[in-house]
Write a protein that holds these residues in place. Structure first.
Motif, PDB file in Angstrom:
ATOM      1  N   PHE A  56       5.236  -1.579 -13.730  1.00 25.53           N
ATOM      2  CA  PHE A  56       5.456  -0.199 -14.168  1.00 25.53           C
ATOM      3  C   PHE A  56       4.845   0.003 -15.543  1.00 25.53           C
ATOM      4  O   PHE A  56       5.290  -0.599 -16.521  1.00 25.53           O
ATOM      5  CB  PHE A  56       6.960   0.104 -14.212  1.00 25.53           C
ATOM      6  CG  PHE A  56       7.616   0.006 -12.876  1.00 25.53           C
ATOM      7  CD1 PHE A  56       7.711   1.111 -12.054  1.00 25.53           C
ATOM      8  CD2 PHE A  56       8.129  -1.204 -12.419  1.00 25.53           C
ATOM      9  CE1 PHE A  56       8.316   1.026 -10.804  1.00 25.53           C
ATOM     10  CE2 PHE A  56       8.729  -1.310 -11.173  1.00 25.53           C
ATOM     11  CZ  PHE A  56       8.819  -0.188 -10.374  1.00 25.53           C
ATOM     12  N   GLU A  59      -3.160   4.511  -9.709  1.00 25.06           N
ATOM     13  CA  GLU A  59      -3.193   5.893 -10.192  1.00 25.06           C
ATOM     14  C   GLU A  59      -1.796   6.444 -10.495  1.00 25.06           C
ATOM     15  O   GLU A  59      -1.639   7.336 -11.312  1.00 25.06           O
ATOM     16  CB  GLU A  59      -3.907   6.809  -9.188  1.00 25.06           C
ATOM     17  CG  GLU A  59      -3.223   6.924  -7.826  1.00 25.06           C
ATOM     18  CD  GLU A  59      -3.407   5.722  -6.901  1.00 25.06           C
ATOM     19  OE1 GLU A  59      -2.698   5.671  -5.880  1.00 25.06           O
ATOM     20  OE2 GLU A  59      -4.227   4.830  -7.185  1.00 25.06           O
ATOM     21  N   ASP A  60      -0.765   5.878  -9.848  1.00 24.64           N
ATOM     22  CA  ASP A  60       0.615   6.301 -10.078  1.00 24.64           C
ATOM     23  C   ASP A  60       1.248   5.585 -11.266  1.00 24.64           C
ATOM     24  O   ASP A  60       2.363   5.904 -11.668  1.00 24.64           O
ATOM     25  CB  ASP A  60       1.465   6.031  -8.835  1.00 24.64           C
ATOM     26  CG  ASP A  60       0.970   6.794  -7.623  1.00 24.64           C
ATOM     27  OD1 ASP A  60       0.589   7.967  -7.773  1.00 24.64           O
ATOM     28  OD2 ASP A  60       0.964   6.203  -6.522  1.00 24.64           O
ATOM     29  N   LYS A  61       0.567   4.580 -11.781  1.00 25.16           N
ATOM     30  CA  LYS A  61       1.040   3.751 -12.895  1.00 25.16           C
ATOM     31  C   LYS A  61       2.232   2.869 -12.513  1.00 25.16           C
ATOM     32  O   LYS A  61       2.980   2.417 -13.366  1.00 25.16           O
ATOM     33  CB  LYS A  61       1.388   4.598 -14.132  1.00 25.16           C
ATOM     34  CG  LYS A  61       0.242   5.409 -14.682  1.00 25.16           C
ATOM     35  CD  LYS A  61      -0.773   4.520 -15.342  1.00 25.16           C
ATOM     36  CE  LYS A  61      -1.840   5.374 -16.019  1.00 25.16           C
ATOM     37  NZ  LYS A  61      -2.915   4.583 -16.526  1.00 25.16           N
ATOM     38  N   TRP A  62       2.432   2.652 -11.203  1.00 23.51           N
ATOM     39  CA  TRP A  62       3.431   1.692 -10.742  1.00 23.51           C
ATOM     40  C   TRP A  62       3.032   1.185  -9.361  1.00 23.51           C
ATOM     41  O   TRP A  62       2.368   1.885  -8.619  1.00 23.51           O
ATOM     42  CB  TRP A  62       4.840   2.285 -10.706  1.00 23.51           C
ATOM     43  CG  TRP A  62       5.078   3.305  -9.626  1.00 23.51           C
ATOM     44  CD1 TRP A  62       4.806   4.641  -9.699  1.00 23.51           C
ATOM     45  CD2 TRP A  62       5.619   3.082  -8.333  1.00 23.51           C
ATOM     46  NE1 TRP A  62       5.153   5.261  -8.523  1.00 23.51           N
ATOM     47  CE2 TRP A  62       5.669   4.329  -7.659  1.00 23.51           C
ATOM     48  CE3 TRP A  62       6.086   1.951  -7.664  1.00 23.51           C
ATOM     49  CZ2 TRP A  62       6.149   4.466  -6.366  1.00 23.51           C
ATOM     50  CZ3 TRP A  62       6.575   2.091  -6.362  1.00 23.51           C
ATOM     51  CH2 TRP A  62       6.610   3.346  -5.736  1.00 23.51           C
ATOM     52  N   LEU A  63       3.429  -0.037  -9.067  1.00 22.00           N
ATOM     53  CA  LEU A  63       3.211  -0.587  -7.739  1.00 22.00           C
ATOM     54  C   LEU A  63       4.135  -1.772  -7.522  1.00 22.00           C
ATOM     55  O   LEU A  63       4.660  -2.353  -8.462  1.00 22.00           O
ATOM     56  CB  LEU A  63       1.757  -0.961  -7.492  1.00 22.00           C
ATOM     57  CG  LEU A  63       1.053  -1.895  -8.464  1.00 22.00           C
ATOM     58  CD1 LEU A  63       1.249  -3.341  -8.047  1.00 22.00           C
ATOM     59  CD2 LEU A  63      -0.416  -1.570  -8.490  1.00 22.00           C
ATOM     60  N   LYS A  66       0.814  -1.222   0.000  1.00 21.57           N
ATOM     61  CA  LYS A  66       0.000   0.000   0.000  1.00 21.57           C
ATOM     62  C   LYS A  66       0.846   1.270   0.000  1.00 21.57           C
ATOM     63  O   LYS A  66       0.434   2.290  -0.513  1.00 21.57           O
ATOM     64  CB  LYS A  66      -0.947  -0.020   1.189  1.00 21.57           C
ATOM     65  CG  LYS A  66      -1.979  -1.136   1.041  1.00 21.57           C
ATOM     66  CD  LYS A  66      -2.934  -1.203   2.194  1.00 21.57           C
ATOM     67  CE  LYS A  66      -3.939  -2.311   2.116  1.00 21.57           C
ATOM     68  NZ  LYS A  66      -3.743  -3.403   1.254  1.00 21.57           N
ATOM     69  N   GLU A  67       2.063   1.210   0.551  1.00 21.37           N
ATOM     70  CA  GLU A  67       2.900   2.405   0.620  1.00 21.37           C
ATOM     71  C   GLU A  67       3.837   2.552  -0.577  1.00 21.37           C
ATOM     72  O   GLU A  67       4.630   3.483  -0.630  1.00 21.37           O
ATOM     73  CB  GLU A  67       3.714   2.415   1.925  1.00 21.37           C
ATOM     74  CG  GLU A  67       4.744   1.319   2.051  1.00 21.37           C
ATOM     75  CD  GLU A  67       4.215  -0.021   2.541  1.00 21.37           C
ATOM     76  OE1 GLU A  67       4.997  -0.974   2.563  1.00 21.37           O
ATOM     77  OE2 GLU A  67       3.031  -0.128   2.890  1.00 21.37           O
ATOM     78  N   CYS A  68       3.752   1.655  -1.544  1.00 21.10           N
ATOM     79  CA  CYS A  68       4.668   1.686  -2.697  1.00 21.10           C
ATOM     80  C   CYS A  68       3.896   1.820  -4.001  1.00 21.10           C
ATOM     81  O   CYS A  68       3.576   0.840  -4.668  1.00 21.10           O
ATOM     82  CB  CYS A  68       5.518   0.428  -2.731  1.00 21.10           C
ATOM     83  SG  CYS A  68       6.633   0.262  -1.341  1.00 21.10           S
ATOM     84  N   GLY A  69       3.569   3.044  -4.373  1.00 16.13           N
ATOM     85  CA  GLY A  69       2.870   3.301  -5.634  1.00 16.13           C
ATOM     86  C   GLY A  69       1.412   2.907  -5.583  1.00 16.13           C
ATOM     87  O   GLY A  69       0.839   2.687  -4.521  1.00 16.13           O
ATOM     88  N   GLY A  70       0.812   2.821  -6.757  1.00 10.50           N
ATOM     89  CA  GLY A  70      -0.582   2.449  -6.866  1.00 10.50           C
ATOM     90  C   GLY A  70      -1.043   2.533  -8.307  1.00 10.50           C
ATOM     91  O   GLY A  70      -0.313   3.016  -9.182  1.00 10.50           O
ATOM     92  N   MET A 104       6.818   3.360 -17.984  1.00 13.20           N
ATOM     93  CA  MET A 104       8.065   3.909 -17.421  1.00 13.20           C
ATOM     94  C   MET A 104       9.309   3.291 -18.028  1.00 13.20           C
ATOM     95  O   MET A 104      10.349   3.933 -18.082  1.00 13.20           O
ATOM     96  CB  MET A 104       8.093   3.716 -15.909  1.00 13.20           C
ATOM     97  CG  MET A 104       7.067   4.536 -15.191  1.00 13.20           C
ATOM     98  SD  MET A 104       7.284   4.335 -13.417  1.00 13.20           S
ATOM     99  CE  MET A 104       5.953   5.370 -12.840  1.00 13.20           C
TER     100      MET A 104
END
Length: 111
Positions: free
Chosen positions: A53, A37-41, A31-35, A56
């Motif tokens: 990713f 909406e960020d286009k990465w996780l 949960k604390e590493c991207g998502g 990217m």
């Protein structure tokens, strides 16, 4: 040389579809590493870690998370291997990228 946590960074076409696929295999998103909406996780199952990713990277990348990325970069340079993207600054989070003899990208990422 301590390389740290190993993961594979995957260049994906649709982050939501990829997340759903890896969840079926039992991976869970950090949960604390991207998502989405960020286009990465970052996803993990046990000790296996993968990064997803979207847009990217052009290709998949082997990724290591050492505690001292600058020391590893210096050692690689001393051995004559070219660095594609070098670290920035003298301290704090940074990364560098190189290729193995077969063109596989390897990223050392310190956060």
């Amino acid at each position: 040389m301590e390389l740290g946590q190993f993961s594979v960074s995957l260049a994906v076409k649709d982050i939501a579809k990829s997340k759903a696929f890896y969840e079926v295999l039992g991976f869970e998103a950090h949960k604390e590493c991207g998502g989405i909406e960020d286009k990465w996780l970052i996803m993990q199952k046990g000790t296996t870690v993968i990064g997803l990713f979207e847009g990217m990277f052009d290709s998949n990348i082997l990724t290591f998370n050492p505690t001292d990325v600058r020391a590893i970069e210096a050692q690689i340079k001393q051995n004559g291997f070219p660095i594609i993207n070098e670290t920035n600054g003298d301290s704090g989070p940074t990364h560098f990228v190189l290729e193995d003899p077969d063109g596989n990208r390897i990223m050392f990422d310190q956060f």
